[in-house]
Motif scaffolding. Structure first.
Motif, PDB file in Angstrom:
ATOM      1  N   ILE A 146       0.850  -1.181   0.000  1.00 55.90           N
ATOM      2  CA  ILE A 146       0.000   0.000   0.000  1.00 55.90           C
ATOM      3  C   ILE A 146       0.897   1.246   0.000  1.00 55.90           C
ATOM      4  O   ILE A 146       2.069   1.174   0.339  1.00 55.90           O
ATOM      5  N   ILE A 147       0.291   2.364  -0.422  1.00 55.63           N
ATOM      6  CA  ILE A 147       0.978   3.639  -0.218  1.00 55.63           C
ATOM      7  C   ILE A 147       0.343   4.246   1.020  1.00 55.63           C
ATOM      8  O   ILE A 147      -0.875   4.392   1.078  1.00 55.63           O
ATOM      9  N   SER A 148       1.144   4.593   1.991  1.00 53.08           N
ATOM     10  CA  SER A 148       0.555   5.137   3.197  1.00 53.08           C
ATOM     11  C   SER A 148       0.750   6.636   3.322  1.00 53.08           C
ATOM     12  O   SER A 148       1.865   7.138   3.338  1.00 53.08           O
ATOM     13  N   LEU A 149      -0.385   7.340   3.368  1.00 52.49           N
ATOM     14  CA  LEU A 149      -0.355   8.764   3.703  1.00 52.49           C
ATOM     15  C   LEU A 149      -0.860   8.896   5.140  1.00 52.49           C
ATOM     16  O   LEU A 149      -1.489   9.877   5.514  1.00 52.49           O
ATOM     17  N   GLY A 150      -0.579   7.861   5.908  1.00 50.22           N
ATOM     18  CA  GLY A 150      -1.088   7.829   7.283  1.00 50.22           C
ATOM     19  C   GLY A 150       0.032   7.832   8.311  1.00 50.22           C
ATOM     20  O   GLY A 150      -0.183   7.497   9.469  1.00 50.22           O
ATOM     21  N   ILE A 151       1.225   8.205   7.890  1.00 46.47           N
ATOM     22  CA  ILE A 151       2.363   8.088   8.804  1.00 46.47           C
ATOM     23  C   ILE A 151       2.717   9.432   9.426  1.00 46.47           C
ATOM     24  O   ILE A 151       3.134  10.352   8.738  1.00 46.47           O
ATOM     25  N   ALA A 195      -3.525   4.427   2.205  1.00 50.71           N
ATOM     26  CA  ALA A 195      -3.956   4.550   3.594  1.00 50.71           C
ATOM     27  C   ALA A 195      -3.967   6.008   4.032  1.00 50.71           C
ATOM     28  O   ALA A 195      -3.018   6.751   3.783  1.00 50.71           O
ATOM     29  N   VAL A 196      -5.071   6.420   4.647  1.00 48.30           N
ATOM     30  CA  VAL A 196      -5.163   7.726   5.305  1.00 48.30           C
ATOM     31  C   VAL A 196      -5.771   7.466   6.684  1.00 48.30           C
ATOM     32  O   VAL A 196      -6.263   6.369   6.933  1.00 48.30           O
ATOM     33  N   VAL A 197      -5.738   8.456   7.565  1.00 47.56           N
ATOM     34  CA  VAL A 197      -6.283   8.215   8.901  1.00 47.56           C
ATOM     35  C   VAL A 197      -7.657   8.886   9.030  1.00 47.56           C
ATOM     36  O   VAL A 197      -7.789  10.078   8.765  1.00 47.56           O
TER      37      VAL A 197
END
Lengths: 160, 386
Positions: B30-35, B344-346
């Motif tokens: 996944i590409i995470s934009l949740g970090i 991924a986002v939060v």
């Protein structure tokens, strides 16, 4: 202009659209500026940085060569430098301070090619006083990229 | 079994999005934009200083307050960058991250029943830590004031029991920060109502459009502000767990009293690396900051083009995006986006009450530009598919 150069120097894959968003300039202006930079020779080209440690394709033999030269009256080092860098085997040519004058990176298909180039073309040139050839054995880092290890990042894929 | 656990712990809600986190952690590619931490590793010269500290045998405790040299240069750093003078001898405390510093500050000043005002959306620890200290945290909703506390909002929420205001700017999750003028108008109310402020300024160095103003630099605020900052975000040192608190001597000394019994001291090798960071880290911080700013500028344009609403983020590395238009809740949006587009986002519900935050997602631009672009392309495709 300065910012566009900085951005492209870091990441040449940025499109004019990307740059226009980052800099809040319209695309036409960005395109025109890039064209200008290319025409005037500020931007010389774009190419991928290949990790030869990993690629299976043919690897040329490279040597770093220190060259001592005698500068020419009225022309300094430029004349002799030009005589040298015009050989296609020479991929990099710098004038440096210190115990020698020109620092070259020379490429060939094999050691023999490079040796022959030094012996037959470079060393006999008028004005060349001496050469020291170092064959390149391994690249660890190039243009800011580390070539021998994986990425140093161990973050979890989500955190608050 | 529940009675084995103390009431005040039972009172804390477990994080509502643990489940979502597990879903993300269980997925591959996944590409995470949740970090919520920098994508840069700690600059090498700082890591090298940590290694050198170990080689030289720096493996002991330090004084409770932290290495005198570190306190001294932190005091100089804050003076140089934010114009506030703190005495390194009794107004600076080195902690294990801002998380510890916040816990100490709350425990040092809150009596049972004291009200702690926590503007939300906010980072997750402020509310529960106040509960553990037996204070009475009270959320201030900033969703209708551009995610900023205003003097009116503050005034209308202060009661005779209110003792503490928690501020965090630039803010996680919104990226919103305050101008000097805005802080001045808040300071007026804070002084009038005799509040103590715990000011978490961990993202101070990551401010993009104007200089960062420390609340404690305003007239009359130094004596009532506990200033918190640390190394995690500016110097990309999250794992070193190193932060600091500066404030009036009585509060810092009270915090140190708790710290000496509960933590003893921050790890010495982290403190040694911290010295290198403050002394020689400026150019690395500037480089990282420029990179974040460029990503911010890019992401803002892309989100506008997608027709999404958000409050313009001026710091940190987050955008808090309103996805209300899609008709999905934050959690539904995040799960669908993850399953369908592997991004991924939060969900906003991680950062405050559902009523205010269920229409928001937090996007963290802590990934390199090419990855960010790819992720935004996928979000755009996702929005079109709805």
């Amino acid at each position: 202009m300065k910012e566009i150069i900085e951005l492209l120097e870091e990441n040449a894959r940025l499109t004019p659209e990307d740059i226009s968003r980052i800099l809040k300039k319209d695309i036409a202006t960005v395109k025109k500026t890039i064209e200008k930079l290319e025409k005037s020779g500020v931007i010389l080209g774009y190419k991928a940085i290949i990790n030869e440690e990993k690629s299976k394709s043919f690897k040329p033999v490279r040597a770093v060569i220190e060259v001592q030269v005698t500068p020419k009256r009225n022309q300094g080092f430029d004349y002799i430098a030009e005589r040298i860098y015009k050989f296609s085997e020479v991929v990099t040519c710098f004038l440096v301070s210190g115990t020698y004058d020109l620092l070259l990176i020379v490429e060939g298909d094999n050691i023999h090619d490079v040796a022959q180039f030094v012996a037959e073309k470079l060393a006999p040139l008028e004005g060349v006083r001496g050469t020291v050839t170092h064959f390149l054995l391994k690249k660890y880092k190039q243009d800011g990229f580390v070539l021998t290890k994986g990425k140093e990042n161990h973050r979890q894929s989500i955190s608050l | 079994m529940k009675e084995r656990i103390a009431d005040r712990v039972n009172k804390i809600e477990p994080s509502g999005i643990r489940e979502f986190f597990d879903l993300v952690l269980g997925m591959k590619d996944i590409i995470s934009l949740g970090i919520g931490e920098p994508d840069f590793v700690t600059p090498w010269h700082i890591r090298e200083a940590g290694i050198y500290a170990l080689e030289e045998g720096y493996t002991s405790y330090t004084s409770n307050q932290g290495l005198p040299q570190l306190r001294k240069i932190i005091s100089q750093y804050i003076h140089r960058r934010f114009g506030v003078k703190y005495d390194p001898d009794d107004e600076v405390l080195i902690t294990v991250g801002v998380s510890e510093a916040y816990d100490l500050a709350i425990r040092a000043v809150v009596n049972p029943g004291d009200e702690v005002l926590v503007p939300q959306p906010c980072y997750v620890c402020y509310y529960p830590v106040s509960v553990l200290a037996e204070g009475k945290p009270k959320y201030l909703s900033t969703s209708s004031t551009g995610f900023k506390v205003t003097p009116e909002l503050l005034t209308s929420n202060i009661s005779s029991k209110t003792k503490v205001l928690v501020l965090n700017y630039p803010n996680n999750p919104t990226g919103v920060t305050y101008t000097r003028e805005e802080l001045k108008s808040l300071a007026k109310v804070i002084k009038e109502k005799n509040l103590i402020v715990i000011s978490d300024e961990i993202y101070a160095e990551l401010t993009y459009d104007h200089g960062h103003t420390s609340l404690s630099s305003l007239p009359g605020m130094r004596s009532r502000t506990v200033y918190l900052n640390g190394f995690s975000k500016a110097f990309a040192m999250t794992g070193w767990r190193l932060g600091f608190a500066c404030g009036p001597e009585d509060i810092i000394s009270a915090m140190n009293k708790i710290h000496q019994y509960t933590m003893l001291c921050a790890p010495i090798m982290s403190q040694m690396a911290g010295i290198e960071a403050v002394l020689k880290g400026d150019s690395a911080v500037r480089q990282m900051c420029t990179e974040y700013r460029r990503r911010r500028d890019y992401i803002v344009e892309r989100l506008k083009e997608m027709g999404l609403d958000f409050v313009y983020p001026q710091g940190a590395f987050y955008v808090y995006v309103n996805i209300g238009k899609t008709g999905l809740s934050a959690r539904e949006f995040a799960i669908k986006l993850l399953r369908q587009k592997k991004v991924a986002v939060v969900p906003g519900v991680a950062f405050g009450p559902k009523d205010d935050n269920d229409r928001y997602i937090r996007i963290a631009y802590t990934v390199d530009f090419d990855t960010l672009k790819k992720a935004l392309n996928r979000i755009q495709e996702f929005l079109r598919s709805l």
